[in-house]
Design a protein around this motif. Structure first.
Motif, PDB file in Angstrom:
ATOM      1  N   GLU A 141       0.828  -1.206   0.000  1.00  0.00           N
ATOM      2  CA  GLU A 141       0.000   0.000   0.000  1.00  0.00           C
ATOM      3  C   GLU A 141       0.864   1.257   0.000  1.00  0.00           C
ATOM      4  OE1 GLU A 141      -2.633  -0.229   3.289  1.00  0.00           O
ATOM      5  OE2 GLU A 141      -3.998  -1.657   2.334  1.00  0.00           O
ATOM      6  N   ASN A 165       3.094   9.389 -10.186  1.00  0.00           N
ATOM      7  CA  ASN A 165       2.257   9.539 -11.379  1.00  0.00           C
ATOM      8  C   ASN A 165       1.632  10.929 -11.447  1.00  0.00           C
ATOM      9  OD1 ASN A 165       2.732   6.963 -12.373  1.00  0.00           O
ATOM     10  ND2 ASN A 165       1.047   6.063 -11.218  1.00  0.00           N
ATOM     11  N   ASN A 166       1.213  11.435 -10.274  1.00  0.00           N
ATOM     12  CA  ASN A 166       0.653  12.786 -10.256  1.00  0.00           C
ATOM     13  C   ASN A 166       1.704  13.823 -10.647  1.00  0.00           C
ATOM     14  OD1 ASN A 166      -1.877  11.874  -9.446  1.00  0.00           O
ATOM     15  ND2 ASN A 166      -1.372  12.014  -7.274  1.00  0.00           N
ATOM     16  N   VAL A 207       2.220   1.631  -3.476  1.00  0.00           N
ATOM     17  CA  VAL A 207       1.175   2.138  -4.374  1.00  0.00           C
ATOM     18  C   VAL A 207       0.960   3.634  -4.162  1.00  0.00           C
ATOM     19  CG1 VAL A 207      -1.301   2.028  -4.842  1.00  0.00           C
ATOM     20  CG2 VAL A 207       0.008  -0.068  -4.666  1.00  0.00           C
ATOM     21  N   ALA A 208       0.974   4.073  -2.896  1.00  0.00           N
ATOM     22  CA  ALA A 208       0.810   5.504  -2.614  1.00  0.00           C
ATOM     23  C   ALA A 208       1.959   6.313  -3.214  1.00  0.00           C
ATOM     24  CB  ALA A 208       0.728   5.729  -1.106  1.00  0.00           C
ATOM     25  N   ASN A 209       3.188   5.791  -3.085  1.00  0.00           N
ATOM     26  CA  ASN A 209       4.333   6.492  -3.678  1.00  0.00           C
ATOM     27  C   ASN A 209       4.234   6.540  -5.198  1.00  0.00           C
ATOM     28  OD1 ASN A 209       5.509   6.936  -1.159  1.00  0.00           O
ATOM     29  ND2 ASN A 209       6.593   4.982  -1.188  1.00  0.00           N
ATOM     30  N   LEU A 210       3.787   5.428  -5.792  1.00  0.00           N
ATOM     31  CA  LEU A 210       3.625   5.408  -7.247  1.00  0.00           C
ATOM     32  C   LEU A 210       2.556   6.394  -7.701  1.00  0.00           C
ATOM     33  CD1 LEU A 210       3.893   1.589  -8.036  1.00  0.00           C
ATOM     34  CD2 LEU A 210       5.533   3.378  -8.620  1.00  0.00           C
ATOM     35  N   ARG A 211       1.489   6.507  -6.916  1.00  0.00           N
ATOM     36  CA  ARG A 211       0.449   7.475  -7.270  1.00  0.00           C
ATOM     37  C   ARG A 211       0.981   8.896  -7.203  1.00  0.00           C
ATOM     38  NH1 ARG A 211      -4.780   4.969  -4.019  1.00  0.00           N
ATOM     39  NH2 ARG A 211      -5.224   3.266  -5.503  1.00  0.00           N
ATOM     40  N   LYS A 212       1.792   9.188  -6.172  1.00  0.00           N
ATOM     41  CA  LYS A 212       2.388  10.519  -6.080  1.00  0.00           C
ATOM     42  C   LYS A 212       3.294  10.795  -7.271  1.00  0.00           C
ATOM     43  CE  LYS A 212       2.303  10.813  -1.027  1.00  0.00           C
ATOM     44  NZ  LYS A 212       3.124  10.877   0.212  1.00  0.00           N
TER      45      LYS A 212
END
Length: 205
Positions: free
Chosen positions: A133, A143-144, A136-141
C-alpha cells in the motif's frame, strides 16, 4: 486443570485477542504506526523470543498429551479382551475421565500451536500489505508529478508550435513586404521614366 495447562489456556485466549486486533479494520496510518512500533520495538522482540521458547514447551506438552490419549485409547480398546485390568464400573469411568482430560489437553495445546502459526503468518501478510500500500501511494504521487510535468511539457510544446506558427506568419509577411517594396520600386522607376518622357515631349512642343 493443572497450572501449566491453565497457562496454556490463558495464552490461547491472548492469541485470540491479538488475532482480533490484527484483523480490525483500522485506518492505514494507524495500522502503519502500530506495526511499525511492533516491528521496531526492542521489548516486543524480547517478548517474541520468549514466546518462541514457550511454544517449544507447549509442543512438548502436545506430544505428551497425544501419547497419553493413545495409551488410554489402547487401554480401553484392549479391556474387553482381558488384556487390561480395566473391566467395568468405577475403574472404567476413571479411564474414561483420563481419556477426556488427555484429549482436552491435546486439543488445548494443538489449538494454541496452530493459532500461533496463523498469527505469525497473518502478521507477515499484513506487513506485506502495508508495504504494498505504501508503494502504491508512492507510485500514485509519482504519477501525479509526472502528470503535472507532462501537462507542463504539453503546454510548452503547444506554445512552441504557436511560436513557430507566428514565425512562419512573420516570414510570410516579410516576403509580402519585400514583394510590395520591390513592386513599389519598379512602379517608382516606371513612374520616373514616364515623367521623363512627358518632360521631353513638353520640351519638343
Amino acid at each position: 486443570m493443572t497450572l501449566y495447562y491453565s497457562l496454556v489456556f490463558v495464552l490461547l485466549l491472548s492469541e485470540m485477542g491479538i488475532f482480533m486486533l490484527l484483523i480490525l479494520p483500522l485506518p492505514f496510518t494507524w495500522r502503519k504506526k502500530l506495526f511499525q512500533f511492533i516491528s521496531e520495538s526492542a521489548l516486543v522482540a524480547k517478548l517474541q523470543y520468549g514466546m518462541k521458547i514457550t511454544f517449544i514447551f507447549i509442543l512438548i506438552l502436545f506430544v505428551d498429551s497425544v501419547n497419553r490419549v493413545y495409551r488410554v485409547t489402547q487401554e480401553l480398546h484392549n479391556a474387553p479382551r482381558g488384556t487390561s485390568t480395566v473391566t467395568m464400573g468405577p475403574e472404567r469411568m476413571e479411564v474414561q475421565a483420563r481419556k477426556f482430560y488427555s484429549q482436552r489437553n491435546m486439543y488445548l495445546c494443538g489449538f494454541t500451536l496452530f493459532l500461533s502459526l496463523i498469527l505469525n503468518r497473518t502478521y507477515a501478510l499484513i506487513l506485506d500489505v502495508l508495504r504494498l500500500e505504501e508503494a502504491v501511494a508512492n507510485l500514485r504521487k509519482e504519477n501525479n508529478k509526472n502528470a503535472a510535468s507532462g501537462n507542463a511539457v504539453t503546454e510548452v510544446s503547444r506554445l512552441k508550435k504557436e511560436l513557430e506558427k507566428k514565425d512562419m506568419e512573420m516570414e510570410v509577411l516579410k516576403k509580402q513586404a519585400e514583394g510590395l517594396a520591390r513592386e513599389y520600386g519598379e512602379l517608382s522607376d516606371l513612374y520616373k521614366v514616364v515623367e521623363g518622357r512627358k518632360g521631353e515631349v513638353r520640351k519638343d512642343l
